[in-house]
Write a protein that holds these residues in place. Structure first.
Motif, PDB file in Angstrom:
ATOM      1  N   MET A  77       0.833  -1.192   0.000  1.00 43.87           N
ATOM      2  CA  MET A  77       0.000   0.000   0.000  1.00 43.87           C
ATOM      3  C   MET A  77       0.874   1.251   0.000  1.00 43.87           C
ATOM      4  O   MET A  77       1.918   1.295   0.633  1.00 43.87           O
ATOM      5  N   LEU A  78       0.416   2.278  -0.695  1.00 43.12           N
ATOM      6  CA  LEU A  78       1.044   3.593  -0.669  1.00 43.12           C
ATOM      7  C   LEU A  78       0.317   4.452   0.364  1.00 43.12           C
ATOM      8  O   LEU A  78      -0.911   4.542   0.344  1.00 43.12           O
ATOM      9  N   GLU A  79       1.066   5.077   1.248  1.00 47.29           N
ATOM     10  CA  GLU A  79       0.454   5.902   2.285  1.00 47.29           C
ATOM     11  C   GLU A  79       1.167   7.248   2.360  1.00 47.29           C
ATOM     12  O   GLU A  79       2.376   7.308   2.592  1.00 47.29           O
ATOM     13  N   VAL A  80       0.411   8.308   2.145  1.00 47.76           N
ATOM     14  CA  VAL A  80       0.915   9.680   2.236  1.00 47.76           C
ATOM     15  C   VAL A  80       0.336  10.298   3.501  1.00 47.76           C
ATOM     16  O   VAL A  80      -0.882  10.320   3.693  1.00 47.76           O
ATOM     17  N   ARG A  81       1.226  10.812   4.368  1.00 49.86           N
ATOM     18  CA  ARG A  81       0.811  11.294   5.676  1.00 49.86           C
ATOM     19  C   ARG A  81       1.248  12.746   5.893  1.00 49.86           C
ATOM     20  O   ARG A  81       2.438  13.042   5.888  1.00 49.86           O
ATOM     21  N   GLN A  82       0.276  13.611   6.069  1.00 56.28           N
ATOM     22  CA  GLN A  82       0.517  15.004   6.478  1.00 56.28           C
ATOM     23  C   GLN A  82       1.591  15.689   5.625  1.00 56.28           C
ATOM     24  O   GLN A  82       2.417  16.459   6.128  1.00 56.28           O
ATOM     25  N   LEU A  83       1.590  15.427   4.328  1.00 58.05           N
ATOM     26  CA  LEU A  83       2.635  15.954   3.457  1.00 58.05           C
ATOM     27  C   LEU A  83       2.404  17.448   3.211  1.00 58.05           C
ATOM     28  O   LEU A  83       1.319  17.867   2.781  1.00 58.05           O
ATOM     29  N   ALA A  84       3.427  18.249   3.484  1.00 57.95           N
ATOM     30  CA  ALA A  84       3.320  19.701   3.337  1.00 57.95           C
ATOM     31  C   ALA A  84       4.580  20.250   2.685  1.00 57.95           C
ATOM     32  O   ALA A  84       5.689  19.793   2.959  1.00 57.95           O
ATOM     33  N   VAL A  85       4.395  21.247   1.821  1.00 56.46           N
ATOM     34  CA  VAL A  85       5.493  21.900   1.106  1.00 56.46           C
ATOM     35  C   VAL A  85       5.302  23.408   1.237  1.00 56.46           C
ATOM     36  O   VAL A  85       4.176  23.914   1.125  1.00 56.46           O
ATOM     37  N   ASN A  86       6.400  24.128   1.467  1.00 58.04           N
ATOM     38  CA  ASN A  86       6.349  25.568   1.604  1.00 58.04           C
ATOM     39  C   ASN A  86       7.453  26.178   0.750  1.00 58.04           C
ATOM     40  O   ASN A  86       8.620  25.838   0.909  1.00 58.04           O
ATOM     41  N   TYR A  87       7.072  27.081  -0.163  1.00 63.08           N
ATOM     42  CA  TYR A  87       8.048  27.765  -1.005  1.00 63.08           C
ATOM     43  C   TYR A  87       8.232  29.199  -0.512  1.00 63.08           C
ATOM     44  O   TYR A  87       7.416  30.070  -0.783  1.00 63.08           O
ATOM     45  N   ARG A  88       9.294  29.437   0.242  1.00 66.58           N
ATOM     46  CA  ARG A  88       9.633  30.783   0.705  1.00 66.58           C
ATOM     47  C   ARG A  88       8.422  31.474   1.328  1.00 66.58           C
ATOM     48  O   ARG A  88       8.089  32.620   1.000  1.00 66.58           O
ATOM     49  N   GLY A  89       7.749  30.761   2.188  1.00 64.84           N
ATOM     50  CA  GLY A  89       6.611  31.330   2.892  1.00 64.84           C
ATOM     51  C   GLY A  89       5.283  31.145   2.206  1.00 64.84           C
ATOM     52  O   GLY A  89       4.236  31.510   2.758  1.00 64.84           O
ATOM     53  N   ILE A  90       5.292  30.590   0.997  1.00 61.34           N
ATOM     54  CA  ILE A  90       4.045  30.353   0.268  1.00 61.34           C
ATOM     55  C   ILE A  90       3.722  28.867   0.327  1.00 61.34           C
ATOM     56  O   ILE A  90       4.563  28.023   0.017  1.00 61.34           O
ATOM     57  N   CYS A  91       2.505  28.556   0.721  1.00 57.84           N
ATOM     58  CA  CYS A  91       2.097  27.157   0.875  1.00 57.84           C
ATOM     59  C   CYS A  91       1.954  26.487  -0.487  1.00 57.84           C
ATOM     60  O   CYS A  91       1.212  26.952  -1.354  1.00 57.84           O
ATOM     61  N   GLY A  92       2.695  25.382  -0.675  1.00 57.25           N
ATOM     62  CA  GLY A  92       2.552  24.597  -1.897  1.00 57.25           C
ATOM     63  C   GLY A  92       1.627  23.419  -1.691  1.00 57.25           C
ATOM     64  O   GLY A  92       0.835  23.078  -2.568  1.00 57.25           O
ATOM     65  N   LEU A  93       1.729  22.791  -0.542  1.00 59.49           N
ATOM     66  CA  LEU A  93       0.842  21.714  -0.125  1.00 59.49           C
ATOM     67  C   LEU A  93       0.607  21.844   1.364  1.00 59.49           C
ATOM     68  O   LEU A  93       1.519  22.202   2.113  1.00 59.49           O
ATOM     69  N   SER A 108       1.623  18.789  -9.442  1.00 57.62           N
ATOM     70  CA  SER A 108       3.006  18.409  -9.734  1.00 57.62           C
ATOM     71  C   SER A 108       3.845  18.415  -8.465  1.00 57.62           C
ATOM     72  O   SER A 108       4.697  17.544  -8.261  1.00 57.62           O
ATOM     73  N   THR A 109       3.600  19.392  -7.611  1.00 59.76           N
ATOM     74  CA  THR A 109       4.329  19.470  -6.342  1.00 59.76           C
ATOM     75  C   THR A 109       4.102  18.220  -5.512  1.00 59.76           C
ATOM     76  O   THR A 109       5.033  17.700  -4.878  1.00 59.76           O
ATOM     77  N   LEU A 110       2.885  17.708  -5.499  1.00 57.81           N
ATOM     78  CA  LEU A 110       2.582  16.499  -4.741  1.00 57.81           C
ATOM     79  C   LEU A 110       3.429  15.331  -5.221  1.00 57.81           C
ATOM     80  O   LEU A 110       4.059  14.635  -4.414  1.00 57.81           O
ATOM     81  N   LEU A 111       3.476  15.108  -6.520  1.00 51.15           N
ATOM     82  CA  LEU A 111       4.251  13.985  -7.047  1.00 51.15           C
ATOM     83  C   LEU A 111       5.739  14.154  -6.741  1.00 51.15           C
ATOM     84  O   LEU A 111       6.419  13.205  -6.338  1.00 51.15           O
ATOM     85  N   LYS A 112       6.250  15.359  -6.924  1.00 46.37           N
ATOM     86  CA  LYS A 112       7.667  15.611  -6.661  1.00 46.37           C
ATOM     87  C   LYS A 112       7.994  15.477  -5.178  1.00 46.37           C
ATOM     88  O   LYS A 112       9.051  14.948  -4.810  1.00 46.37           O
ATOM     89  N   ALA A 113       7.096  15.957  -4.322  1.00 50.34           N
ATOM     90  CA  ALA A 113       7.331  15.860  -2.889  1.00 50.34           C
ATOM     91  C   ALA A 113       7.343  14.413  -2.429  1.00 50.34           C
ATOM     92  O   ALA A 113       8.121  14.024  -1.550  1.00 50.34           O
ATOM     93  N   MET A 114       6.492  13.591  -3.019  1.00 44.60           N
ATOM     94  CA  MET A 114       6.462  12.179  -2.669  1.00 44.60           C
ATOM     95  C   MET A 114       7.803  11.515  -2.947  1.00 44.60           C
ATOM     96  O   MET A 114       8.245  10.627  -2.220  1.00 44.60           O
ATOM     97  N   GLY A 145      10.727  13.138  -3.077  1.00 45.63           N
ATOM     98  CA  GLY A 145      11.853  13.872  -2.510  1.00 45.63           C
ATOM     99  C   GLY A 145      12.521  14.810  -3.482  1.00 45.63           C
ATOM    100  O   GLY A 145      13.653  15.242  -3.246  1.00 45.63           O
ATOM    101  N   LEU A 146      11.839  15.164  -4.563  1.00 41.04           N
ATOM    102  CA  LEU A 146      12.412  16.060  -5.568  1.00 41.04           C
ATOM    103  C   LEU A 146      12.237  17.521  -5.190  1.00 41.04           C
ATOM    104  O   LEU A 146      12.879  18.396  -5.777  1.00 41.04           O
ATOM    105  N   VAL A 147      11.336  17.804  -4.259  1.00 39.88           N
ATOM    106  CA  VAL A 147      11.222  19.133  -3.659  1.00 39.88           C
ATOM    107  C   VAL A 147      11.210  18.925  -2.147  1.00 39.88           C
ATOM    108  O   VAL A 147      10.714  17.912  -1.648  1.00 39.88           O
ATOM    109  N   PRO A 148      11.753  19.876  -1.388  1.00 36.30           N
ATOM    110  CA  PRO A 148      11.808  19.705   0.068  1.00 36.30           C
ATOM    111  C   PRO A 148      10.426  19.826   0.699  1.00 36.30           C
ATOM    112  O   PRO A 148       9.609  20.646   0.276  1.00 36.30           O
TER     113      PRO A 148
END
Length: 249
Positions: A1-17, A41-47, A49-52
């Motif tokens: 199973m694939l499980e994504v938990r509380q995934l969040a991305v922030n670009y210089r103070g701007i919420c990406g996820l 796209s950010t979601l896939l990259k974040a999964m 590790g391509l974006v912090p």
């Protein structure tokens, strides 16, 4: 199973996820839809590790996904690929075997057979010696689908695979998606405009920075959810029309 938990991305103070949570079982084809800039796209990259990320994690088969990249095939948007790079269709497909061969490994008969089978499966074996920059948009998309097939991955992530493709290529892609799903693979496919293709999905994630809705296309694509996701941009970002009347009646 694939499980994504509380995934969040922030670009210089701007919420990406913002705290995205979902899980996917083997043998499911899951679409990710939302307006431009929603974070698909950010979601896939974040999964991968391509974006912090600033919080959260992704597990696959109960282990961190980033430790299992060999199990993943990722096809980015066509706009992110250098189509002027002098590489042939066959060589792009061969790149999918790099992890198996090592950078200095020499492809053997088995590897060549895998590449040929993948390119035949997507209908472009006859173009194997053409440079990718000489191909149409649909043919280019099939090249990278072929590369994904050569990886023999268990989890496949596709970013906007239907953008700029012809109906023949769209039909080929959907047929292969169905075959992969039947093989027990997990497929996560982002798109800003699905149309009738929504009927092919097991599940749909409606995203706009946060997860608006998660369920079957019929459950997700309601007028209320679309308004929450698109707001004042409804009709400008070309979401699928309200599906209650157009697909499910």
């Amino acid at each position: 199973m694939l499980e994504v938990r509380q995934l969040a991305v922030n670009y210089r103070g701007i919420c990406g996820l913002e705290a995205v949570n979902f899980s996917v079982q083997p043998g499911q084809l899951v679409g990710v839809i939302g307006p431009n800039g929603a974070g698909k796209s950010t979601l896939l990259k974040a999964m991968l590790g391509l974006v912090p990320t600033v919080s959260g994690g992704v597990d696959f088969r109960s282990q961190p996904l980033q430790q299992q990249r060999y199990r993943v095939a990722y096809v980015p948007q066509r706009s992110q690929i250098d189509w002027d790079y002098p590489v042939t269709v066959r060589n792009v497909a061969m790149m999918g075997r790099t992890r198996h061969l090592g950078w200095l490994g020499t492809p053997g008969q088995g590897t060549h057979a895998i590449v040929q089978s993948a390119l035949e499966r997507v209908g472009i074996w006859d173009l194997r010696d053409r440079r990718i920059g000489e191909l149409s948009g649909g043919q280019q998309q099939r090249v990278f689908l072929g590369r994904a097939l050569t990886q023999k991955a268990d989890l496949l992530l596709f970013d906007e695979p239907f953008t700029g493709v012809d109906q023949t290529t769209e039909a080929v892609i959907l047929e292969i998606y169905a075959e992969l799903r039947a093989e027990g693979k997990i497929l996560l496919v982002s798109s800003h405009n699905w149309g009738q293709t929504l009927t092919q999905l097991d599940r749909l994630l409606l995203l706009n920075r946060s997860l608006i809705a998660d369920g079957t296309p019929q459950e997700v694509m309601t007028a209320e959810n679309l308004q929450r996701a698109y707001g004042s941009r409804l009709g400008q970002s070309q979401p699928p029309p309200a599906l209650e009347s157009q697909i499910f009646c």
